[in-house]
Design a protein around this motif. Structure first.
Motif, PDB file in Angstrom:
ATOM      1  N   ASN A 352     -32.810  18.836  17.526  1.00 51.20           N
ATOM      2  CA  ASN A 352     -33.066  17.534  16.908  1.00 51.20           C
ATOM      3  C   ASN A 352     -33.617  17.769  15.506  1.00 51.20           C
ATOM      4  O   ASN A 352     -34.814  17.971  15.315  1.00 51.20           O
ATOM      5  CB  ASN A 352     -34.069  16.735  17.749  1.00 51.20           C
ATOM      6  N   LYS A 353     -32.747  17.743  14.519  1.00 49.88           N
ATOM      7  CA  LYS A 353     -33.142  18.067  13.151  1.00 49.88           C
ATOM      8  C   LYS A 353     -33.964  16.961  12.491  1.00 49.88           C
ATOM      9  O   LYS A 353     -34.480  17.146  11.388  1.00 49.88           O
ATOM     10  CB  LYS A 353     -31.901  18.368  12.303  1.00 49.88           C
ATOM     11  N   ASN A 354     -34.086  15.810  13.133  1.00 53.96           N
ATOM     12  CA  ASN A 354     -34.889  14.723  12.572  1.00 53.96           C
ATOM     13  C   ASN A 354     -36.384  14.911  12.827  1.00 53.96           C
ATOM     14  O   ASN A 354     -37.204  14.186  12.265  1.00 53.96           O
ATOM     15  CB  ASN A 354     -34.464  13.381  13.179  1.00 53.96           C
ATOM     16  N   PHE A 355     -36.736  15.876  13.669  1.00 54.16           N
ATOM     17  CA  PHE A 355     -38.114  15.984  14.127  1.00 54.16           C
ATOM     18  C   PHE A 355     -39.077  16.403  13.022  1.00 54.16           C
ATOM     19  O   PHE A 355     -38.858  17.393  12.324  1.00 54.16           O
ATOM     20  CB  PHE A 355     -38.212  16.999  15.270  1.00 54.16           C
ATOM     21  N   THR A 356     -40.140  15.636  12.858  1.00 53.76           N
ATOM     22  CA  THR A 356     -41.262  16.003  11.999  1.00 53.76           C
ATOM     23  C   THR A 356     -42.547  15.612  12.708  1.00 53.76           C
ATOM     24  O   THR A 356     -42.684  14.471  13.161  1.00 53.76           O
ATOM     25  CB  THR A 356     -41.206  15.292  10.634  1.00 53.76           C
ATOM     26  N   GLN A 357     -43.471  16.551  12.806  1.00 55.82           N
ATOM     27  CA  GLN A 357     -44.736  16.257  13.456  1.00 55.82           C
ATOM     28  C   GLN A 357     -45.713  15.605  12.485  1.00 55.82           C
ATOM     29  O   GLN A 357     -45.461  15.503  11.280  1.00 55.82           O
ATOM     30  CB  GLN A 357     -45.363  17.548  14.004  1.00 55.82           C
ATOM     31  N   ARG A 358     -46.838  15.168  13.028  1.00 58.67           N
ATOM     32  CA  ARG A 358     -47.966  14.676  12.252  1.00 58.67           C
ATOM     33  C   ARG A 358     -49.183  15.505  12.627  1.00 58.67           C
ATOM     34  O   ARG A 358     -49.175  16.207  13.634  1.00 58.67           O
ATOM     35  CB  ARG A 358     -48.216  13.195  12.556  1.00 58.67           C
ATOM     36  N   MET A 359     -50.226  15.412  11.823  1.00 62.33           N
ATOM     37  CA  MET A 359     -51.460  16.131  12.129  1.00 62.33           C
ATOM     38  C   MET A 359     -52.560  15.142  12.468  1.00 62.33           C
ATOM     39  O   MET A 359     -52.776  14.151  11.758  1.00 62.33           O
ATOM     40  CB  MET A 359     -51.900  16.990  10.943  1.00 62.33           C
ATOM     41  N   GLY A 360     -53.230  15.420  13.584  1.00 63.26           N
ATOM     42  CA  GLY A 360     -54.367  14.612  13.995  1.00 63.26           C
ATOM     43  C   GLY A 360     -55.652  15.419  13.884  1.00 63.26           C
ATOM     44  O   GLY A 360     -55.629  16.645  13.750  1.00 63.26           O
ATOM     45  N   GLN A 361     -56.774  14.733  13.945  1.00 58.71           N
ATOM     46  CA  GLN A 361     -58.076  15.394  13.914  1.00 58.71           C
ATOM     47  C   GLN A 361     -59.003  14.723  14.917  1.00 58.71           C
ATOM     48  O   GLN A 361     -59.043  13.491  15.010  1.00 58.71           O
ATOM     49  CB  GLN A 361     -58.700  15.325  12.515  1.00 58.71           C
ATOM     50  N   HIS A 362     -59.733  15.539  15.667  1.00 56.74           N
ATOM     51  CA  HIS A 362     -60.748  15.011  16.573  1.00 56.74           C
ATOM     52  C   HIS A 362     -61.903  14.467  15.739  1.00 56.74           C
ATOM     53  O   HIS A 362     -62.586  15.222  15.039  1.00 56.74           O
ATOM     54  CB  HIS A 362     -61.264  16.110  17.503  1.00 56.74           C
ATOM     55  N   GLN A 363     -62.086  13.162  15.781  1.00 55.12           N
ATOM     56  CA  GLN A 363     -63.182  12.511  15.065  1.00 55.12           C
ATOM     57  C   GLN A 363     -63.929  11.625  16.055  1.00 55.12           C
ATOM     58  O   GLN A 363     -63.418  10.599  16.485  1.00 55.12           O
ATOM     59  CB  GLN A 363     -62.651  11.682  13.892  1.00 55.12           C
ATOM     60  N   GLY A 364     -65.137  12.049  16.433  1.00 54.15           N
ATOM     61  CA  GLY A 364     -65.867  11.322  17.460  1.00 54.15           C
ATOM     62  C   GLY A 364     -65.101  11.367  18.768  1.00 54.15           C
ATOM     63  O   GLY A 364     -64.664  12.427  19.218  1.00 54.15           O
ATOM     64  N   LYS A 365     -64.889  10.207  19.375  1.00 54.98           N
ATOM     65  CA  LYS A 365     -64.148  10.139  20.634  1.00 54.98           C
ATOM     66  C   LYS A 365     -62.681   9.787  20.413  1.00 54.98           C
ATOM     67  O   LYS A 365     -61.964   9.465  21.357  1.00 54.98           O
ATOM     68  CB  LYS A 365     -64.796   9.107  21.559  1.00 54.98           C
ATOM     69  N   LYS A 366     -62.245   9.862  19.168  1.00 55.13           N
ATOM     70  CA  LYS A 366     -60.873   9.509  18.830  1.00 55.13           C
ATOM     71  C   LYS A 366     -60.098  10.710  18.311  1.00 55.13           C
ATOM     72  O   LYS A 366     -60.678  11.699  17.872  1.00 55.13           O
ATOM     73  CB  LYS A 366     -60.854   8.407  17.760  1.00 55.13           C
ATOM     74  N   VAL A 367     -58.773  10.599  18.373  1.00 49.79           N
ATOM     75  CA  VAL A 367     -57.888  11.498  17.634  1.00 49.79           C
ATOM     76  C   VAL A 367     -57.237  10.644  16.556  1.00 49.79           C
ATOM     77  O   VAL A 367     -56.446   9.743  16.858  1.00 49.79           O
ATOM     78  CB  VAL A 367     -56.813  12.133  18.536  1.00 49.79           C
ATOM     79  N   GLU A 368     -57.613  10.889  15.310  1.00 51.62           N
ATOM     80  CA  GLU A 368     -57.085  10.118  14.190  1.00 51.62           C
ATOM     81  C   GLU A 368     -55.938  10.884  13.530  1.00 51.62           C
ATOM     82  O   GLU A 368     -55.999  12.113  13.382  1.00 51.62           O
ATOM     83  CB  GLU A 368     -58.173   9.861  13.143  1.00 51.62           C
ATOM     84  N   LEU A 369     -54.896  10.165  13.135  1.00 50.11           N
ATOM     85  CA  LEU A 369     -53.838  10.783  12.344  1.00 50.11           C
ATOM     86  C   LEU A 369     -54.327  10.920  10.911  1.00 50.11           C
ATOM     87  O   LEU A 369     -54.812   9.953  10.319  1.00 50.11           O
ATOM     88  CB  LEU A 369     -52.567   9.936  12.378  1.00 50.11           C
ATOM     89  N   VAL A 370     -54.200  12.127  10.350  1.00 47.62           N
ATOM     90  CA  VAL A 370     -54.686  12.372   8.985  1.00 47.62           C
ATOM     91  C   VAL A 370     -53.593  12.894   8.055  1.00 47.62           C
ATOM     92  O   VAL A 370     -53.814  13.020   6.850  1.00 47.62           O
ATOM     93  CB  VAL A 370     -55.876  13.353   8.996  1.00 47.62           C
ATOM     94  N   TRP A 371     -52.412  13.213   8.607  1.00 42.55           N
ATOM     95  CA  TRP A 371     -51.274  13.646   7.789  1.00 42.55           C
ATOM     96  C   TRP A 371     -49.995  13.278   8.511  1.00 42.55           C
ATOM     97  O   TRP A 371     -49.919  13.435   9.725  1.00 42.55           O
ATOM     98  CB  TRP A 371     -51.300  15.169   7.557  1.00 42.55           C
ATOM     99  N   PRO A 372     -48.984  12.781   7.761  1.00 41.78           N
ATOM    100  CA  PRO A 372     -48.944  12.501   6.321  1.00 41.78           C
ATOM    101  C   PRO A 372     -49.724  11.238   5.973  1.00 41.78           C
ATOM    102  O   PRO A 372     -50.056  10.442   6.860  1.00 41.78           O
ATOM    103  CB  PRO A 372     -47.450  12.330   6.050  1.00 41.78           C
ATOM    104  N   LYS A 373     -49.979  11.038   4.704  1.00 34.67           N
ATOM    105  CA  LYS A 373     -50.824   9.927   4.278  1.00 34.67           C
ATOM    106  C   LYS A 373     -50.260   8.580   4.696  1.00 34.67           C
ATOM    107  O   LYS A 373     -51.012   7.667   5.053  1.00 34.67           O
ATOM    108  CB  LYS A 373     -51.015   9.978   2.758  1.00 34.67           C
ATOM    109  N   GLU A 374     -48.924   8.449   4.663  1.00 36.46           N
ATOM    110  CA  GLU A 374     -48.322   7.152   4.991  1.00 36.46           C
ATOM    111  C   GLU A 374     -48.464   6.795   6.467  1.00 36.46           C
ATOM    112  O   GLU A 374     -48.311   5.633   6.844  1.00 36.46           O
ATOM    113  CB  GLU A 374     -46.844   7.123   4.588  1.00 36.46           C
ATOM    114  N   ALA A 375     -48.764   7.783   7.310  1.00 33.61           N
ATOM    115  CA  ALA A 375     -48.945   7.513   8.740  1.00 33.61           C
ATOM    116  C   ALA A 375     -50.404   7.607   9.162  1.00 33.61           C
ATOM    117  O   ALA A 375     -50.729   7.381  10.326  1.00 33.61           O
ATOM    118  CB  ALA A 375     -48.114   8.498   9.567  1.00 33.61           C
ATOM    119  N   ALA A 376     -51.299   7.921   8.219  1.00 32.66           N
ATOM    120  CA  ALA A 376     -52.695   8.206   8.553  1.00 32.66           C
ATOM    121  C   ALA A 376     -53.425   6.969   9.062  1.00 32.66           C
ATOM    122  O   ALA A 376     -53.240   5.862   8.557  1.00 32.66           O
ATOM    123  CB  ALA A 376     -53.417   8.776   7.340  1.00 32.66           C
TER     124      ALA A 376
END
Length: 387
Positions: A352-376
């Motif tokens: 599946n060549k369309n696949f691109t992941q995102r990066m999350g970060q453990h912040q408190g009790k949440k996992v927040e998306l932090v990359w890419p900026k448009e999906a953060a």
């Protein structure tokens, strides 16, 4: 035709239609439920179960029954699992985790003429082997883009990559090293054998010799835990952030290792908790919460997506009357669908060549998306380490 014969014909036709309406297909689930990959295997299996639940409620014509065999996180057992599933009459296989397990398992499925789909193997050798039956929804390139993208946005100048010598992890680490080096970022490489449990010698090198700003872990859950524990003991003072790839930015890891996860980055499809907005997402979220009594995470999302695509291909092949003629594999190749992880299409090698992941970060009790900026969903906490 007499009236009696006409009635008899109509009854037979109705019964035949009813049989087609209730047609049930067995689908094999080859997955690690014990051994070192058990945690990720069980997470993926949860999503597979949700896919069957949603499909059976919404398809209206065909139903899926799952047949599960534990591959015990071992290549030989993975092959035996596929062969056992085939003997039980499955029409396709979903699951698998770890490229070294998936490769022989998908070989076995190929010899048996069974479509095989996974989200648990990113070694590029899997799609270069020429298997006609193999499909995966994610790949090394998608993870590499996410990790390198985060490092670039954070403005990091030096990185220590700690990676397992397994094929998939070694390959991803090498790709990340090459891409970062081309950007002028200093990279130190530290390989480890999957059998080791004491990571303090490697962390000592990072602390005293590398003096890097960023640690990138390329391995699996148990290895992340070992590396993070060693880092908490040694506290390398120059390190400003730690990231891993798959199976790290999950609520399960936060719940099981609350002292190790604060500020740690990992790949993530969606934040946690998540608010689904699409019809597919809402169906997945509702069914997942009802079946498993918890919020979904990305392993479940991957298991759901790969399996739903397979179930839909089975239904199309059944409608075309080609189930026993290689129809499932052919229908998989026609896949072009928006999913919870974005658009999925398969090339000639099943990738599946369309696949691109995102990066999350453990912040408190949440996992927040932090990359890419448009999906953060939040800004990265940087510098930020779990000690």
């Amino acid at each position: 035709m007499s009236k009696i014969k006409t009635i008899a014909f109509a009854v037979c036709a109705a019964l035949g239609a009813g049989s087609a309406y209730a047609e049930e297909f067995l689908v094999g689930v080859q997955i690690p439920l014990t051994g070192p990959l058990a945690r990720v295997g069980m997470g993926t299996q949860e999503g597979i179960r949700v896919a069957a639940e949603v499909f059976n409620k919404t398809n209206g014509k065909h139903t899926i029954k799952l047949v599960t065999v534990d591959d015990e996180s071992a290549p030989a057992k993975a092959v035996a699992a596929v062969e056992k599933l085939a003997s039980q009459g499955v029409v396709a296989v979903t699951g698998g985790y770890g490229s070294n397990n998936i490769s022989p398992a998908s070989d076995a499925a190929n010899k048996l003429g069974l479509a095989y789909i996974t989200s648990g193997g990113v070694d590029d050798g899997l799609v270069k082997a020429g298997r006609k039956n193999f499909f995966r929804i994610n790949n090394t390139e998608g993870y590499q883009k996410a990790l390198v993208g985060l490092i670039g946005d954070l403005g990091v100048k030096s990185v220590s990559i700690i990676y397992s010598t397994k094929d998939a992890t070694h390959g991803l680490a090498a790709d990340v090293q090459k891409t970062l080096g081309a950007k002028g970022i200093k990279v130190a490489m530290h390989a480890f054998d999957p059998a080791i449990t004491d990571f303090k010698p490697i962390l000592n090198k990072v602390k005293l010799r590398d003096r890097s700003e960023f640690i990138a872990m390329v391995g699996y859950e148990n290895e992340y835990v070992g590396i993070l524990r060693a880092a908490r003991v040694l506290k390398p003072t120059t390190v400003k952030a730690i990231a891993g790839v798959w199976s790290l930015a999950t609520p399960k890891m936060a719940a099981d290792f609350p002292d190790l996860m604060p500020n740690v980055y990992g790949t993530a499809v969606l934040p946690f908790p998540v608010n689904f907005t699409t019809a597919d997402g809402k169906a997945f979220g509702e069914a997942y919460t009802r079946l498993h009594k918890k919020e979904p995470d990305y392993l479940g999302q991957f298991g759901y997506v790969q399996s739903m695509l397979l179930f839909e291909a089975i239904a199309r092949a059944a409608d075309a009357g080609t189930i026993k003629k290689g129809g499932v594999i052919e229908e998989m190749r026609k896949t072009d669908r928006q999913t919870l992880i974005g658009r999925v299409q398969f090339d000639a090698n099943g990738d599946n060549k369309n696949f691109t992941q995102r990066m999350g970060q453990h912040q408190g009790k949440k996992v927040e998306l932090v990359w890419p900026k448009e999906a953060a969903t939040a800004k990265p906490v940087f510098p930020g380490v779990p000690w």
